[in-house]
Design a protein around this motif. Sequence first.
Motif, PDB file in Angstrom:
ATOM      1  N   THR A  25       0.853  -1.185   0.000  1.00 43.44           N
ATOM      2  CA  THR A  25       0.000   0.000   0.000  1.00 43.44           C
ATOM      3  C   THR A  25       0.888   1.233   0.000  1.00 43.44           C
ATOM      4  O   THR A  25       2.102   1.137   0.084  1.00 43.44           O
ATOM      5  CB  THR A  25      -0.915   0.029   1.237  1.00 43.44           C
ATOM      6  N   THR A  26       0.284   2.406  -0.127  1.00 41.65           N
ATOM      7  CA  THR A  26       1.047   3.646  -0.033  1.00 41.65           C
ATOM      8  C   THR A  26       0.363   4.579   0.948  1.00 41.65           C
ATOM      9  O   THR A  26      -0.772   4.350   1.365  1.00 41.65           O
ATOM     10  CB  THR A  26       1.160   4.365  -1.400  1.00 41.65           C
ATOM     11  N   SER A  27       1.066   5.638   1.293  1.00 42.69           N
ATOM     12  CA  SER A  27       0.512   6.627   2.219  1.00 42.69           C
ATOM     13  C   SER A  27      -0.128   7.798   1.475  1.00 42.69           C
ATOM     14  O   SER A  27      -0.457   8.808   2.097  1.00 42.69           O
ATOM     15  CB  SER A  27       1.626   7.147   3.131  1.00 42.69           C
ATOM     16  N   LEU A  28      -0.301   7.683   0.174  1.00 43.37           N
ATOM     17  CA  LEU A  28      -0.810   8.816  -0.599  1.00 43.37           C
ATOM     18  C   LEU A  28      -2.235   9.194  -0.211  1.00 43.37           C
ATOM     19  O   LEU A  28      -2.645  10.341  -0.414  1.00 43.37           O
ATOM     20  CB  LEU A  28      -0.731   8.525  -2.098  1.00 43.37           C
ATOM     21  N   ASP A  29      -3.010   8.257   0.328  1.00 40.36           N
ATOM     22  CA  ASP A  29      -4.369   8.604   0.749  1.00 40.36           C
ATOM     23  C   ASP A  29      -4.345   9.724   1.776  1.00 40.36           C
ATOM     24  O   ASP A  29      -5.284  10.532   1.844  1.00 40.36           O
ATOM     25  CB  ASP A  29      -5.072   7.377   1.337  1.00 40.36           C
ATOM     26  N   GLN A  30      -3.282   9.781   2.599  1.00 41.01           N
ATOM     27  CA  GLN A  30      -3.165  10.845   3.601  1.00 41.01           C
ATOM     28  C   GLN A  30      -3.045  12.223   2.950  1.00 41.01           C
ATOM     29  O   GLN A  30      -3.258  13.239   3.601  1.00 41.01           O
ATOM     30  CB  GLN A  30      -1.942  10.588   4.482  1.00 41.01           C
ATOM     31  N   PRO A  78       4.404   8.176  -5.893  1.00 40.50           N
ATOM     32  CA  PRO A  78       4.084   6.980  -5.090  1.00 40.50           C
ATOM     33  C   PRO A  78       5.316   6.192  -4.643  1.00 40.50           C
ATOM     34  O   PRO A  78       5.553   5.067  -5.053  1.00 40.50           O
ATOM     35  CB  PRO A  78       3.215   6.158  -6.040  1.00 40.50           C
ATOM     36  N   THR A  79       6.119   6.794  -3.782  1.00 36.67           N
ATOM     37  CA  THR A  79       7.222   6.073  -3.161  1.00 36.67           C
ATOM     38  C   THR A  79       6.686   5.275  -1.974  1.00 36.67           C
ATOM     39  O   THR A  79       5.572   5.503  -1.514  1.00 36.67           O
ATOM     40  CB  THR A  79       8.301   7.048  -2.673  1.00 36.67           C
ATOM     41  N   GLY A  80       7.506   4.366  -1.442  1.00 39.17           N
ATOM     42  CA  GLY A  80       7.020   3.549  -0.337  1.00 39.17           C
ATOM     43  C   GLY A  80       7.822   3.683   0.932  1.00 39.17           C
ATOM     44  O   GLY A  80       7.509   3.053   1.937  1.00 39.17           O
ATOM     45  N   GLY A  81       8.907   4.502   0.916  1.00 42.15           N
ATOM     46  CA  GLY A  81       9.710   4.662   2.113  1.00 42.15           C
ATOM     47  C   GLY A  81      10.439   3.397   2.517  1.00 42.15           C
ATOM     48  O   GLY A  81      10.680   3.170   3.699  1.00 42.15           O
ATOM     49  N   LEU A  82      10.816   2.589   1.511  1.00 35.14           N
ATOM     50  CA  LEU A  82      11.478   1.319   1.798  1.00 35.14           C
ATOM     51  C   LEU A  82      12.936   1.312   1.348  1.00 35.14           C
ATOM     52  O   LEU A  82      13.833   1.055   2.129  1.00 35.14           O
ATOM     53  CB  LEU A  82      10.707   0.169   1.132  1.00 35.14           C
ATOM     54  N   ASP A  83      13.164   1.612   0.080  1.00 37.55           N
ATOM     55  CA  ASP A  83      14.517   1.707  -0.475  1.00 37.55           C
ATOM     56  C   ASP A  83      14.764   3.169  -0.807  1.00 37.55           C
ATOM     57  O   ASP A  83      14.417   3.647  -1.885  1.00 37.55           O
ATOM     58  CB  ASP A  83      14.637   0.830  -1.723  1.00 37.55           C
ATOM     59  N   LEU A  84      15.355   3.905   0.129  1.00 43.03           N
ATOM     60  CA  LEU A  84      15.431   5.361  -0.004  1.00 43.03           C
ATOM     61  C   LEU A  84      16.377   5.785  -1.124  1.00 43.03           C
ATOM     62  O   LEU A  84      16.187   6.846  -1.730  1.00 43.03           O
ATOM     63  CB  LEU A  84      15.849   5.980   1.329  1.00 43.03           C
ATOM     64  N   VAL A  85      17.379   4.983  -1.417  1.00 39.10           N
ATOM     65  CA  VAL A  85      18.295   5.305  -2.522  1.00 39.10           C
ATOM     66  C   VAL A  85      17.552   5.229  -3.849  1.00 39.10           C
ATOM     67  O   VAL A  85      17.589   6.164  -4.658  1.00 39.10           O
ATOM     68  CB  VAL A  85      19.504   4.345  -2.516  1.00 39.10           C
TER      69      VAL A  85
END
Length: 243
Positions: free
Chosen positions: A39-44, A63-70
């Motif tokens: 999922t993503t946090s874009l709904d916020q 739509p990033t996921g905050g998992l692989d920041l590089v």
Amino acid sequence: MTVAFVGCATALAAPVATAAPEGQRIVLLVPGQEPVPGTTSLDQYKGLDVKLTALGYTVYPVPTGGLDLVKESQQIKAAADRATAGVEVESLSIVAHSYGGLNSRNYLKNLGGADIVDNYIAIGSPQYGTPGGCLQLPGFGFDGCPFTQFMADLNKGDDTSGAAKYYSIRSAEEMADGRLDGGQCRVTPIPNLAHIVEPSDERVQNAVVAALDGSCDGQFVTDADGSITWDKTVFPANGGRGI
């Protein structure tokens, strides 16, 4: 130049001045870590997207996921390149939540974003890392651990590079205070607000709008390069003493 003939072949009308096209005020919305994998946090961000669009901004959720920041830093760069390609740009701003503030700032600092971004607005971002990141796996949020190479590269030298204006917006209950060295507007912390819902809170949204308008609803601080360490940025409710 186009001219009009009036009356006879030798009479020229005064040239009509045409207004230059107005530039777009572009905002990239970068979410924090996925609340649930897949999922993503874009709904916020939906309320803020609507608010900014109504104010005339051109808004692009990333739509990033905050998992692989590089890897996500490259994704943000690609989004900025697409958003600004072939258009007149009045301003380019990034509004980022939580880990989104880390991959976004890496884009500014290490991928050329500081040359084109006007405003960097981080909401609840652990700018010097969070111990919680150390409990996650590589590729699944571990980059945010204070001891990773990603964080070392991100916070080496001037934290606020380029001509962008840097803003920090956060809850008074945040686990990290979001400080950066160099020039930064630190918006007065907002009470009674959970980290995960910060972008959907009307008070946060109003602070974002004010920042985009150039206001600092708090304190503008200039800290010396290298004066901040990760352990002094966590648990800000502890009188700013860290751990």
